[in-house]
Design an enzyme around this catalytic site. Structure first.
Site, PDB file in Angstrom:
ATOM      1  N   ASP A   1       0.807  -1.224   0.000  1.00 31.67           N
ATOM      2  CA  ASP A   1       0.000   0.000   0.000  1.00 31.67           C
ATOM      3  C   ASP A   1       0.839   1.271   0.000  1.00 31.67           C
ATOM      4  OD1 ASP A   1      -2.186  -1.661   0.097  1.00 31.67           O
ATOM      5  OD2 ASP A   1      -2.441  -1.490   2.275  1.00 31.67           O
TER       6      ASP A   1
ATOM      7  N   HIS B   1      44.917 -14.841 -44.617  1.00 33.71           N
ATOM      8  CA  HIS B   1      44.833 -16.310 -44.545  1.00 33.71           C
ATOM      9  C   HIS B   1      45.951 -16.890 -43.676  1.00 33.71           C
ATOM     10  CE1 HIS B   1      41.882 -16.443 -47.897  1.00 33.71           C
ATOM     11  NE2 HIS B   1      42.574 -15.402 -48.335  1.00 33.71           N
TER      12      HIS B   1
ATOM     13  N   SER C   1      54.032 -20.566 -15.509  1.00 30.51           N
ATOM     14  CA  SER C   1      53.994 -22.023 -15.416  1.00 30.51           C
ATOM     15  C   SER C   1      54.432 -22.484 -14.036  1.00 30.51           C
ATOM     16  CB  SER C   1      54.903 -22.643 -16.478  1.00 30.51           C
ATOM     17  OG  SER C   1      54.992 -24.050 -16.308  1.00 30.51           O
TER      18      SER C   1
ATOM     19  N   LYS D   1      58.835 -19.017 -17.693  1.00 31.71           N
ATOM     20  CA  LYS D   1      57.796 -18.870 -18.716  1.00 31.71           C
ATOM     21  C   LYS D   1      56.819 -17.759 -18.314  1.00 31.71           C
ATOM     22  CE  LYS D   1      54.890 -21.808 -21.647  1.00 31.71           C
ATOM     23  NZ  LYS D   1      53.685 -20.998 -21.746  1.00 31.71           N
TER      24      LYS D   1
ATOM     25  N   GLU E   1      44.295 -13.541 -22.675  1.00 28.57           N
ATOM     26  CA  GLU E   1      43.478 -14.721 -22.413  1.00 28.57           C
ATOM     27  C   GLU E   1      42.241 -14.361 -21.598  1.00 28.57           C
ATOM     28  OE1 GLU E   1      46.305 -17.289 -20.575  1.00 28.57           O
ATOM     29  OE2 GLU E   1      47.408 -17.640 -22.432  1.00 28.57           O
TER      30      GLU E   1
END
Length: 492
Positions: free
Chosen positions: A155, A211, A341, A347, A354
């Site tokens: 209400d 390509h 890694s 590495k 990503e």
């Protein structure tokens, strides 16, 4: 999930409810009533019976509705209370208390009081009532110093509108705010970072690729300018959706007819929200379209998908150009952000590229859900609203967040491997292309193949095949047409 309470204040049972100790635990609860009877509600909670029923009915994902959607609901209800007061439809003290509570909810002070799962009743009625109940409790607490004043969820907070126009309106408010305040500024930031690199790399010549094969030279700056243009076009796409996304179905109430709503009420509420937020909000031009369909959200989701696809192109190209350091392309040096890694020492991976690609995957999936949900409107109401809100608002948030992080932590720190880029450009057999005009296409193809087979430069092969001696081309002209940087800016 049913035991959530706000950390901002001490526990306080809702008005006119009796607090008990549970016989099964030390947790206290109170008894609330609605049209279906009694229900136990955690004593600390500001929500009431209908919210509690929804909490019990939908233990599905563990994810509540988006916080921006909560804010959208609060903005609508706060503005609605104030407009009702100016029209003499609501006691001014109640209106002030409801509006003050709504401002706190919109600010995020009471998010813990919105526990209902996103996968719930398709109209969003459960979350709409959750907002009504929380605002009623908070407003009642504000007024308690003046005596036993009870603010009613239906209400006093909900009236004269419906879940069917308020909840989708809140989605559109949240989406509009997300696009205007978060998405577009984030994309502007990313476009600016890419444009800065385009200027920095303007003369860094490299081999083009079509390509995935060697093609005629381009500059790294041209590539980055293309990326920036993709992002700029994404901004245009998002902006183009805004007129439809910013249309609110508010005022259609139950089925679009506007039953129970005073004439002009929704327009006044929308104008008030638009003034206070600066958002380009308008009332729906057709309330039956606005409640029966959610095409504006489908359109926006499609634009978000397109923006995501653009970001995938940008981040994936950058990831490939930064591949290496010995056996990849190594045209770019990306910032070293973290060890890559757990087994290979030293590495380093392109982690932000990503992350962008993963956001893209999520946004494309979200768009599929939105498209399916948008196609599921039946007659006067689409009943897939909460999942549409979840996916559209998440896509806005993910794209905005990852764009800023990608710009600041990756793009801004990219360096060009100038020597490697030029080496690729000059060793590409496709730089034979300008010689078509001097020795013909077929002979140029033979020059390119010999260059590859004998690992000689195009210039060496042209001279060996006697084209300078024959007068087909002068040595000076040969040097001119084989200048790889000039190939990136052909005359005419």
């Amino acid at each position: 999930m049913s035991e959530q309470s706000s950390p901002q204040s001490s526990p306080r049972p809702a008005a006119a409810a009796t607090t008990h100790e549970s016989p099964d635990s030390q947790d206290s609860y109170r008894i609330e009533k609605d049209s279906m009877g009694e229900v136990r509600v955690p004593a600390q909670a500001r929500w009431r019976a209908q919210t509690q029923r929804a909490v019990q009915n939908f233990p599905i994902s563990g994810q509540p509705i988006e916080r921006e959607l909560i804010a959208g609901l609060a903005l609508i209800k706060g503005a609605g209370a104030r407009v009702r007061a100016t029209r003499g439809l609501l006691d001014p003290a109640k209106a002030e208390a409801i509006a003050a509570a709504a401002a706190e909810v919109a600010r995020g002070d009471w998010d813990a009081e919105f526990p209902i799962d996103v996968f719930q009743t398709g109209s969003g009625t459960s979350s709409n009532m959750n907002a009504n109940e929380v605002l009623a409790s908070l407003a009642s607490e504000r007024l308690s110093g003046a005596g036993p004043v009870s603010v009613h969820p239906n209400d006093d907070v909900n009236d004269p509108l419906s879940s069917n126009d308020q909840f989708p309106s809140a989605i559109h408010v949240a989406a509009t705010k997300g696009v205007v305040s978060d998405l577009i500024p984030a994309l502007e930031h990313l476009a600016g970072a890419l444009e800065a690199k385009a200027a920095e790399f303007a003369t860094v010549v490299k081999s083009g690729r079509t390509h995935l094969m060697d093609a005629t030279p381009v500059t790294l700056g041209q590539e980055f300018a293309g990326y920036a243009a993709q992002v700029r076009y994404g901004i245009e796409r998002a902006q183009a959706c805004l007129p439809r996304v910013a249309e609110l179905p508010l005022g259609g109430t139950a089925v679009g007819t506007g039953i129970n709503a005073p004439a002009g009420f929704a327009a006044d509420v929308i104008a008030l929200i638009a003034t206070e937020t600066g958002l380009p909000l308008t009332e729906a031009r057709d309330h039956f379209e606005a409640q029966g369909a959610r095409d504006g959200l489908v359109e926006l989701s499609g634009a978000l998908r397109t923006i995501a696809v653009s970001l995938n192109k940008v981040s994936n190209d950058i990831r490939w150009m930064g591949s290496g350091p010995r056996t990849g392309l190594t045209e770019l040096f990306l910032p070293d952000l973290q060890p890559g890694s757990s087994i290979m020492p030293g590495k380093v991976n392109p982690v932000l590229c990503e992350a962008v690609c993963q956001v893209v995957a999520q946004v494309i999936g979200n768009d599929a859900a939105v498209a399916f949900a948008g196609a599921s409107g039946n007659f006067e109401l689409n009943v897939m609203l909460p999942v549409m809100a979840r996916n559209v608002l998440e896509s806005i948030r993910l794209i905005a967040n990852v764009s800023v992080v990608f710009a600041d932590k990756c793009v801004a720190g990219i360096e060009a491997n100038v020597e490697r880029c030029r080496e690729y450009a000059e060793s590409s057999p496709s730089i034979v292309t300008p010689l078509n005009h001097y020795v013909g296409y077929d002979e140029a193809a033979k020059i390119a193949k010999q260059s590859l087979a004998e690992r000689k430069t195009i210039r060496q092969v042209v001279i060996e095949r006697g084209h300078v001696q024959s007068g087909a081309i002068t040595e000076a002209k040969l040097d001119e047409v084989l200048d790889v940087l000039s190939m990136t800016r052909p005359a005419g």
